[in-house]
Design a protein around this motif. Structure first.
Motif, PDB file in Angstrom:
ATOM      1  N   ALA A  47       0.849  -1.191   0.000  1.00  0.00           N
ATOM      2  CA  ALA A  47       0.000   0.000   0.000  1.00  0.00           C
ATOM      3  C   ALA A  47       0.883   1.237   0.000  1.00  0.00           C
ATOM      4  O   ALA A  47       2.000   1.217   0.520  1.00  0.00           O
ATOM      5  N   GLY A  48       0.405   2.339  -0.597  1.00  0.00           N
ATOM      6  CA  GLY A  48       1.144   3.585  -0.605  1.00  0.00           C
ATOM      7  C   GLY A  48       0.857   4.395   0.654  1.00  0.00           C
ATOM      8  O   GLY A  48      -0.002   4.034   1.462  1.00  0.00           O
ATOM      9  N   GLY A  49       1.565   5.484   0.816  1.00  0.00           N
ATOM     10  CA  GLY A  49       1.280   6.403   1.918  1.00  0.00           C
ATOM     11  C   GLY A  49      -0.049   7.097   1.662  1.00  0.00           C
ATOM     12  O   GLY A  49      -0.691   6.846   0.647  1.00  0.00           O
ATOM     13  N   PRO A  50      -0.468   7.984   2.580  1.00  0.00           N
ATOM     14  CA  PRO A  50      -1.754   8.653   2.406  1.00  0.00           C
ATOM     15  C   PRO A  50      -1.872   9.289   1.022  1.00  0.00           C
ATOM     16  O   PRO A  50      -1.035  10.076   0.625  1.00  0.00           O
ATOM     17  N   GLY A  51      -2.878   8.891   0.279  1.00  0.00           N
ATOM     18  CA  GLY A  51      -3.134   9.470  -1.032  1.00  0.00           C
ATOM     19  C   GLY A  51      -2.267   8.941  -2.159  1.00  0.00           C
ATOM     20  O   GLY A  51      -2.411   9.372  -3.291  1.00  0.00           O
ATOM     21  N   ALA A  52      -1.371   8.024  -1.856  1.00  0.00           N
ATOM     22  CA  ALA A  52      -0.461   7.553  -2.913  1.00  0.00           C
ATOM     23  C   ALA A  52      -0.886   6.179  -3.403  1.00  0.00           C
ATOM     24  O   ALA A  52      -1.548   5.429  -2.699  1.00  0.00           O
ATOM     25  N   ARG A  53      -0.480   5.872  -4.632  1.00  0.00           N
ATOM     26  CA  ARG A  53      -0.923   4.599  -5.193  1.00  0.00           C
ATOM     27  C   ARG A  53      -0.035   3.456  -4.713  1.00  0.00           C
ATOM     28  O   ARG A  53       1.111   3.656  -4.328  1.00  0.00           O
ATOM     29  N   PRO A  54      -0.594   2.253  -4.734  1.00  0.00           N
ATOM     30  CA  PRO A  54       0.168   1.106  -4.245  1.00  0.00           C
ATOM     31  C   PRO A  54       1.230   0.666  -5.240  1.00  0.00           C
ATOM     32  O   PRO A  54       1.199   1.045  -6.407  1.00  0.00           O
ATOM     33  N   GLY A  55       2.149  -0.146  -4.762  1.00  0.00           N
ATOM     34  CA  GLY A  55       3.173  -0.723  -5.644  1.00  0.00           C
ATOM     35  C   GLY A  55       2.606  -1.902  -6.409  1.00  0.00           C
ATOM     36  O   GLY A  55       1.423  -2.233  -6.305  1.00  0.00           O
ATOM     37  N   ASP A  56       3.455  -2.544  -7.190  1.00  0.00           N
ATOM     38  CA  ASP A  56       3.033  -3.692  -7.994  1.00  0.00           C
ATOM     39  C   ASP A  56       3.580  -4.989  -7.398  1.00  0.00           C
ATOM     40  O   ASP A  56       4.576  -4.982  -6.700  1.00  0.00           O
ATOM     41  N   LEU A  57       2.889  -6.059  -7.711  1.00  0.00           N
ATOM     42  CA  LEU A  57       3.353  -7.376  -7.288  1.00  0.00           C
ATOM     43  C   LEU A  57       3.929  -8.100  -8.506  1.00  0.00           C
ATOM     44  O   LEU A  57       3.308  -8.133  -9.558  1.00  0.00           O
ATOM     45  N   TYR A  58       5.125  -8.625  -8.348  1.00  0.00           N
ATOM     46  CA  TYR A  58       5.750  -9.395  -9.421  1.00  0.00           C
ATOM     47  C   TYR A  58       5.801 -10.851  -8.985  1.00  0.00           C
ATOM     48  O   TYR A  58       6.275 -11.150  -7.890  1.00  0.00           O
ATOM     49  N   VAL A  59       5.299 -11.719  -9.827  1.00  0.00           N
ATOM     50  CA  VAL A  59       5.349 -13.148  -9.530  1.00  0.00           C
ATOM     51  C   VAL A  59       6.392 -13.779 -10.450  1.00  0.00           C
ATOM     52  O   VAL A  59       6.227 -13.798 -11.673  1.00  0.00           O
ATOM     53  N   LEU A  60       7.468 -14.262  -9.835  1.00  0.00           N
ATOM     54  CA  LEU A  60       8.539 -14.886 -10.603  1.00  0.00           C
ATOM     55  C   LEU A  60       8.260 -16.379 -10.703  1.00  0.00           C
ATOM     56  O   LEU A  60       8.079 -17.050  -9.700  1.00  0.00           O
ATOM     57  N   VAL A  61       8.177 -16.878 -11.930  1.00  0.00           N
ATOM     58  CA  VAL A  61       7.799 -18.270 -12.159  1.00  0.00           C
ATOM     59  C   VAL A  61       9.026 -19.178 -12.217  1.00  0.00           C
ATOM     60  O   VAL A  61       9.984 -18.884 -12.931  1.00  0.00           O
ATOM     61  N   ARG A  62       8.975 -20.231 -11.434  1.00  0.00           N
ATOM     62  CA  ARG A  62       9.995 -21.277 -11.508  1.00  0.00           C
ATOM     63  C   ARG A  62       9.276 -22.553 -11.932  1.00  0.00           C
ATOM     64  O   ARG A  62       8.223 -22.868 -11.399  1.00  0.00           O
ATOM     65  N   VAL A  63       9.835 -23.270 -12.888  1.00  0.00           N
ATOM     66  CA  VAL A  63       9.212 -24.518 -13.311  1.00  0.00           C
ATOM     67  C   VAL A  63      10.152 -25.664 -12.938  1.00  0.00           C
ATOM     68  O   VAL A  63      11.321 -25.665 -13.329  1.00  0.00           O
ATOM     69  N   ALA A  64       9.631 -26.598 -12.164  1.00  0.00           N
ATOM     70  CA  ALA A  64      10.445 -27.722 -11.697  1.00  0.00           C
ATOM     71  C   ALA A  64      10.821 -28.619 -12.873  1.00  0.00           C
ATOM     72  O   ALA A  64      10.076 -28.730 -13.852  1.00  0.00           O
ATOM     73  N   ASP A  65      11.975 -29.251 -12.772  1.00  0.00           N
ATOM     74  CA  ASP A  65      12.373 -30.207 -13.807  1.00  0.00           C
ATOM     75  C   ASP A  65      11.349 -31.335 -13.866  1.00  0.00           C
ATOM     76  O   ASP A  65      10.834 -31.766 -12.840  1.00  0.00           O
ATOM     77  N   ASP A  66      11.070 -31.794 -15.068  1.00  0.00           N
ATOM     78  CA  ASP A  66      10.083 -32.850 -15.255  1.00  0.00           C
ATOM     79  C   ASP A  66      10.809 -34.164 -15.524  1.00  0.00           C
ATOM     80  O   ASP A  66      11.876 -34.183 -16.152  1.00  0.00           O
ATOM     81  N   SER A  67      10.236 -35.250 -15.031  1.00  0.00           N
ATOM     82  CA  SER A  67      10.932 -36.528 -15.189  1.00  0.00           C
ATOM     83  C   SER A  67      10.796 -37.080 -16.615  1.00  0.00           C
ATOM     84  O   SER A  67      11.568 -37.947 -17.014  1.00  0.00           O
ATOM     85  N   HIS A  68       9.834 -36.603 -17.385  1.00  0.00           N
ATOM     86  CA  HIS A  68       9.626 -37.125 -18.730  1.00  0.00           C
ATOM     87  C   HIS A  68      10.108 -36.197 -19.840  1.00  0.00           C
ATOM     88  O   HIS A  68      10.652 -36.647 -20.834  1.00  0.00           O
ATOM     89  N   PHE A  69       9.838 -34.908 -19.655  1.00  0.00           N
ATOM     90  CA  PHE A  69      10.015 -33.990 -20.781  1.00  0.00           C
ATOM     91  C   PHE A  69      11.057 -32.922 -20.491  1.00  0.00           C
ATOM     92  O   PHE A  69      11.179 -32.446 -19.371  1.00  0.00           O
ATOM     93  N   LEU A  70      11.748 -32.547 -21.535  1.00  0.00           N
ATOM     94  CA  LEU A  70      12.536 -31.321 -21.522  1.00  0.00           C
ATOM     95  C   LEU A  70      11.725 -30.289 -22.288  1.00  0.00           C
ATOM     96  O   LEU A  70      11.138 -30.613 -23.316  1.00  0.00           O
ATOM     97  N   ARG A  71      11.706 -29.052 -21.800  1.00  0.00           N
ATOM     98  CA  ARG A  71      10.991 -28.009 -22.532  1.00  0.00           C
ATOM     99  C   ARG A  71      11.987 -27.191 -23.340  1.00  0.00           C
ATOM    100  O   ARG A  71      13.004 -26.751 -22.826  1.00  0.00           O
ATOM    101  N   ASP A  72      11.678 -27.017 -24.608  1.00  0.00           N
ATOM    102  CA  ASP A  72      12.539 -26.236 -25.487  1.00  0.00           C
ATOM    103  C   ASP A  72      11.666 -25.187 -26.155  1.00  0.00           C
ATOM    104  O   ASP A  72      11.004 -25.458 -27.156  1.00  0.00           O
ATOM    105  N   GLY A  73      11.617 -24.003 -25.565  1.00  0.00           N
ATOM    106  CA  GLY A  73      10.643 -23.005 -26.010  1.00  0.00           C
ATOM    107  C   GLY A  73       9.262 -23.562 -25.740  1.00  0.00           C
ATOM    108  O   GLY A  73       8.969 -23.929 -24.606  1.00  0.00           O
ATOM    109  N   ASP A  74       8.419 -23.663 -26.740  1.00  0.00           N
ATOM    110  CA  ASP A  74       7.101 -24.269 -26.556  1.00  0.00           C
ATOM    111  C   ASP A  74       7.063 -25.711 -27.048  1.00  0.00           C
ATOM    112  O   ASP A  74       6.004 -26.346 -27.056  1.00  0.00           O
TER     113      ASP A  74
END
Ligand SMILES: [Zn+2]
Ligand SMILES: [Zn+2]
Length: 383
Positions: free
Chosen positions: A248-275
């Protein structure tokens, strides 16, 4: 040859203080550094304008100039702007984010009014990590995420004042949030700049009785839970921004943003190469030699795979549109099945004998690659 200050500002000799300010603000707009990046002409014109404004907006220097011209300004507090960088100079005149205000004609009351918009500190940006399975990243998933962030104080509703009391105009800056400071330029006269008011820290208002819960900040630190929809196709290392979901911001100020950093666990079957997804299919050398019908587990259901006799290690079978959906788009990547042929490591006597017998029956023909189109053509010419 210096130009007459009144000409520079385009005003009459009898102009009032307000007209001088207006002329300065109107002309200064044209020399915005964003409009004139690295234009030495614009910089020179702005410095000329600033000097004219400084002299004519001060009764003492204006009177001296009116009577004696430039000679009258010797020993008078006239700033020397030549030593300042263009951007610094704008900052001196208009404070932190002046031009937004000047360009849009906000406020009245003088050139400093442009920078006098009271402001509270914007809320903090917050970053959270979320770990997904490959299939979740591929098809999207909703997650409850928890994080610590500032929230609006429930006791005072974010005002920072004890309930029943309110915020008052800051006595130091009279609500502008900024104060004007005059400093000496060491023999070259004096220099005026504005800075953030240290009593109200730029907010323009103060509280007499700060809220006890938040100590006047209007915010408290808290554990927050938020449901976040992670879109199909998101990948490891990508960040999702949720505007306004940070602290939350101070009085009258706008709030900040939330950034969600994605981590993808290694898969036992597939390797991901782009899509695309890469799947390694292990075969025995017998299956590879004889051919095989099998199933490969794709992310969403099995796919049937028919291998012809004589399949080779490293051969790739492609299943279109069975990979990861494209983020923000239609369609999907491919599933690529790569053949890995296993050679037996431990043989019984009987197996060894059979393989030897097999070898005796083999000829160069047994291992000859299939003829490609060009090879067939060449073969046709040779015969
Ligand atoms: Zn409070
Ligand atoms: Zn103040």
């Amino acid at each position: 040859m210096k130009r007459d200050y009144y000409d520079v500002l385009g005003i009459d000799r009898g102009a009032h203080g307000d007209e001088i300010k207006k002329a300065f603000r109107r002309l200064a707009r044209q020399f915005h550094p964003d409009v004139n990046p690295d234009d030495p002409e614009a910089e020179a014109r702005f410095k000329e304008l600033a000097e004219a404004y400084e002299v004519l907006s001060n009764d003492q220097t204006r009177a001296a100039y009116d009577r004696y011209g430039f000679d009258g300004l010797r020993g008078q507090p006239v700033p020397d702007f030549s030593q300042f960088g263009f951007a610094d100079l704008f900052d001196v005149f208009f404070g932190g984010d002046p031009f937004g205000s000047v360009l849009h004609g906000a406020g009245g009351g003088g050139p400093w009014a442009a920078s006098a918009m009271a402001s509270s500190p914007r809320g903090d940006d917050v970053e959270v990590e979320v770990e997904l399975e490959l299939v979740e990243a591929a098809f999207g998933v909703s997650r409850e995420i928890e994080f610590k962030a500032d929230v609006t104080c429930e006791v005072c509703g974010g005002s920072g004042a004890t309930p029943g009391t309110g915020r008052e105009t800051c006595p130091q800056c009279h609500g502008s949030g900024r104060v004007r400071e005059v400093s000496s330029l060491g023999g070259f006269g004096q220099f005026v700049r504005t800075s953030t008011c240290n009593v109200c820290r730029g907010q323009g208002t103060i509280v007499r009785e700060p809220c006890e819960t938040c100590r006047g900040t209007g915010r408290t630190r808290s554990q927050r839970t938020l449901k976040v929809d992670l879109p199909a196709g998101i990948d490891h290392g990508q960040r999702l921004r949720l505007t306004g979901e940070g602290g939350a911001g101070g009085p009258g100020a706008r709030p900040g943003d939330l950034y969600v950093l994605v981590r993808v666990a290694d898969d036992s079957h597939f390797l991901r190469d782009g899509d695309d997804l890469v799947y390694r299919l292990d075969l025995t050398m017998i299956d590879a030699a004889l051919g095989l019908k099998t199933v490969v587990p794709a992310l969403d259901g099995d796919v049937e795979l028919k291998l012809s006799a004589g399949s080779q290690p490293g051969d790739v079978k492609v299943f279109r549109n069975r990979g990861v959906p494209h983020l923000h788009g239609h369609g999907r990547g491919d599933l690529r099945v790569v053949l890995n042929v296993a050679v037996p490591r431990h043989l019984s006597d009987e197996q060894r004998d059979l393989l030897r017998r097999f070898e005796e029956l083999s000829t160069a023909e047994s291992y000859k690659p299939d003829e490609g189109f060009l090879d067939k053509l060449r073969a046709a010419f040779r015969s």
